[in-house]
Write a protein that holds these residues in place. Structure first.
Motif, mmCIF file in Angstrom:
data_model
loop_
_atom_site.group_PDB
_atom_site.id
_atom_site.type_symbol
_atom_site.label_atom_id
_atom_site.label_comp_id
_atom_site.label_asym_id
_atom_site.label_seq_id
_atom_site.Cartn_x
_atom_site.Cartn_y
_atom_site.Cartn_z
ATOM 1 N N LEU A 164 52.972 20.093 -79.920
ATOM 2 C CA LEU A 164 53.336 21.228 -80.761
ATOM 3 C C LEU A 164 53.251 20.856 -82.238
ATOM 4 C CD1 LEU A 164 54.344 24.109 -80.998
ATOM 5 C CD2 LEU A 164 56.687 23.272 -80.693
ATOM 6 N N LEU A 177 49.640 20.987 -83.270
ATOM 7 C CA LEU A 177 49.171 22.358 -83.466
ATOM 8 C C LEU A 177 49.676 22.943 -84.783
ATOM 9 C CD1 LEU A 177 49.551 23.871 -79.874
ATOM 10 C CD2 LEU A 177 47.430 23.367 -81.093
ATOM 11 N N LEU A 178 50.965 22.744 -85.054
ATOM 12 C CA LEU A 178 51.541 23.292 -86.283
ATOM 13 C C LEU A 178 50.932 22.654 -87.520
ATOM 14 C CD1 LEU A 178 55.325 23.475 -85.288
ATOM 15 C CD2 LEU A 178 53.647 25.321 -85.287
ATOM 16 N N SER A 203 47.111 24.065 -88.177
ATOM 17 C CA SER A 203 46.853 25.465 -88.501
ATOM 18 C C SER A 203 48.002 26.035 -89.331
ATOM 19 C CB SER A 203 46.679 26.290 -87.216
ATOM 20 O OG SER A 203 46.626 27.666 -87.497
ATOM 21 N N ARG A 204 47.685 26.481 -90.541
ATOM 22 C CA ARG A 204 48.717 27.098 -91.380
ATOM 23 C C ARG A 204 49.241 28.386 -90.755
ATOM 24 N NH1 ARG A 204 49.978 26.681 -96.763
ATOM 25 N NH2 ARG A 204 48.202 25.288 -97.079
ATOM 26 N N LEU A 205 48.356 29.150 -90.110
ATOM 27 C CA LEU A 205 48.767 30.400 -89.481
ATOM 28 C C LEU A 205 49.774 30.146 -88.364
ATOM 29 C CD1 LEU A 205 48.446 33.463 -89.188
ATOM 30 C CD2 LEU A 205 46.526 33.026 -87.631
ATOM 31 N N LEU A 206 49.464 29.168 -87.477
ATOM 32 C CA LEU A 206 50.391 28.839 -86.395
ATOM 33 C C LEU A 206 51.723 28.310 -86.937
ATOM 34 C CD1 LEU A 206 48.098 27.120 -83.736
ATOM 35 C CD2 LEU A 206 49.285 29.307 -83.529
ATOM 36 N N ARG A 207 51.645 27.539 -87.985
ATOM 37 C CA ARG A 207 52.875 26.983 -88.556
ATOM 38 C C ARG A 207 53.771 28.079 -89.102
ATOM 39 N NH1 ARG A 207 53.051 21.454 -91.901
ATOM 40 N NH2 ARG A 207 55.258 21.387 -92.423
ATOM 41 N N GLU A 208 53.182 29.021 -89.822
ATOM 42 C CA GLU A 208 53.976 30.118 -90.383
ATOM 43 C C GLU A 208 54.515 31.039 -89.303
ATOM 44 O OE1 GLU A 208 51.370 31.964 -93.146
ATOM 45 O OE2 GLU A 208 51.590 30.392 -94.683
ATOM 46 N N ALA A 209 53.783 31.146 -88.187
ATOM 47 C CA ALA A 209 54.206 32.050 -87.120
ATOM 48 C C ALA A 209 55.236 31.419 -86.187
ATOM 49 C CB ALA A 209 52.983 32.509 -86.314
ATOM 50 N N LEU A 210 55.095 30.123 -85.885
ATOM 51 C CA LEU A 210 55.911 29.501 -84.847
ATOM 52 C C LEU A 210 57.066 28.665 -85.384
ATOM 53 C CD1 LEU A 210 53.165 28.319 -82.317
ATOM 54 C CD2 LEU A 210 54.609 30.358 -82.192
ATOM 55 N N TYR A 211 56.849 27.955 -86.465
ATOM 56 C CA TYR A 211 57.857 26.992 -86.912
ATOM 57 C C TYR A 211 59.217 27.623 -87.206
ATOM 58 C CZ TYR A 211 59.905 23.044 -89.385
ATOM 59 O OH TYR A 211 60.734 22.032 -89.775
#
Length: 279
Positions: free
Chosen positions: A107, A110-111, A114-122
């Motif tokens: 995880l 992945l974070l 990708s900046r998008l995944l980080r902003e969405a999931l973190y």
């Protein structure tokens, strides 16, 4: 007549070595010895004071047993009872730790990629970690039943977060010039992660893993408190219902020893891998 040159005398190692290097080695050995003896001596002194206070004040064993009484109980019941309950607790803790480590590193990778995944999931990962973990334990039992699956899932849930945070911090602090060099050499993102970013982040990863060792044991014990019919958590509850305080402390002692061995194994693995990768 041939003349053979006289052999030069070889200086003994003590004379050949640099005195400063010898002093540094002695200082390192003394520091290591101090790190072992100080906590060991402090623990021994605490146990001695515990024994003296209980005996002098004549505290009943049902309230606070002596360390010697706990040791006797441990000798009497270790093989027939305590070890039998310790095996499932240790096994499930190791499995939960392994899963949480793999999930946490994956995880974090992945974070970090990708900046998008980080902003969405973190933010959501952090939010779920703010919820009191013990309040969610009954839900895992409702969802997964009273078997080992609920205990493992709960232990993974509370222990993977430190691995994520620590690994993410390590991946974010990689030298940017190394990343640019790898991309200039046409290395793929997986090659950069495997050969540069993850080895550089090893100290951070192992910091999170050391915390996860404790959390995985806690998660399994909490699950055993609620549903299990075996394990050290169940044994502690059973002994509490029978007012067997010495058995409670004996079980806790086995848990402490297991935790120390578990933590020590992670520390040794860290030393080996850091030397291998030069981290």
């Amino acid at each position: 007549m041939s003349m053979t040159p006289a052999a030069k005398p070889i200086a003994p190692p003590e004379q050949a070595a640099d005195p400063q290097i010898a002093r540094d080695r002695r200082a390192a050995r003394m520091a290591t010895l101090r790190q072992i003896l100080l906590p060991t001596g402090t623990a021994a002194l605490a146990l001695l004071l515990w024994e003296i206070v209980v005996r002098v004040m004549d505290i009943p064993p049902v309230l606070l047993p002596t360390p010697s009484g706990i040791w006797v109980k441990l000798e009497q019941l270790f093989l027939p009872l305590i070890l039998r309950h310790a095996i499932p607790t240790m096994t499930e803790s190791l499995i939960a730790f392994a899963i949480s480590t793999v999930v946490g590193i994956a995880l974090a990778g992945l974070l970090s990629s990708s900046r998008l995944l980080r902003e969405a999931l973190y933010p959501n990962v952090v939010f779920f970690q703010l919820i009191p973990k013990i309040a969610l334990a009954p839900l895992f039992i409702v969802w997964l039943g009273i078997g080992a699956e609920s205990r493992l899932s709960f232990a993974v849930f509370i222990s993977f977060f430190p691995v994520v945070i620590a690994t993410l911090a390590g991946l974010d602090n990689v030298d940017k010039s190394l990343i640019k060099l790898c991309r200039a050499l046409k290395a793929s993102e997986w090659q950069v992660f495997r050969d540069v970013r993850l080895p550089f982040a090893l100290p951070y990863v192992f910091s999170g893993m050391k915390i996860a060792t404790t959390f995985s044991i806690i998660g399994v014990i909490v699950g055993e408190f609620i549903t299990s019919q075996a394990g050290l958590g169940y044994l502690v509850l059973f002994a509490s219902a029978q007012a067997e305080t010495e058995l409670i402390f004996a079980s806790i002692t086995v848990l402490c020893v297991f935790g120390l061995v578990f933590y020590g194994a992670i520390a040794l693995a860290e030393i080996y891998l850091r030397r291998r990768f030069g981290a």
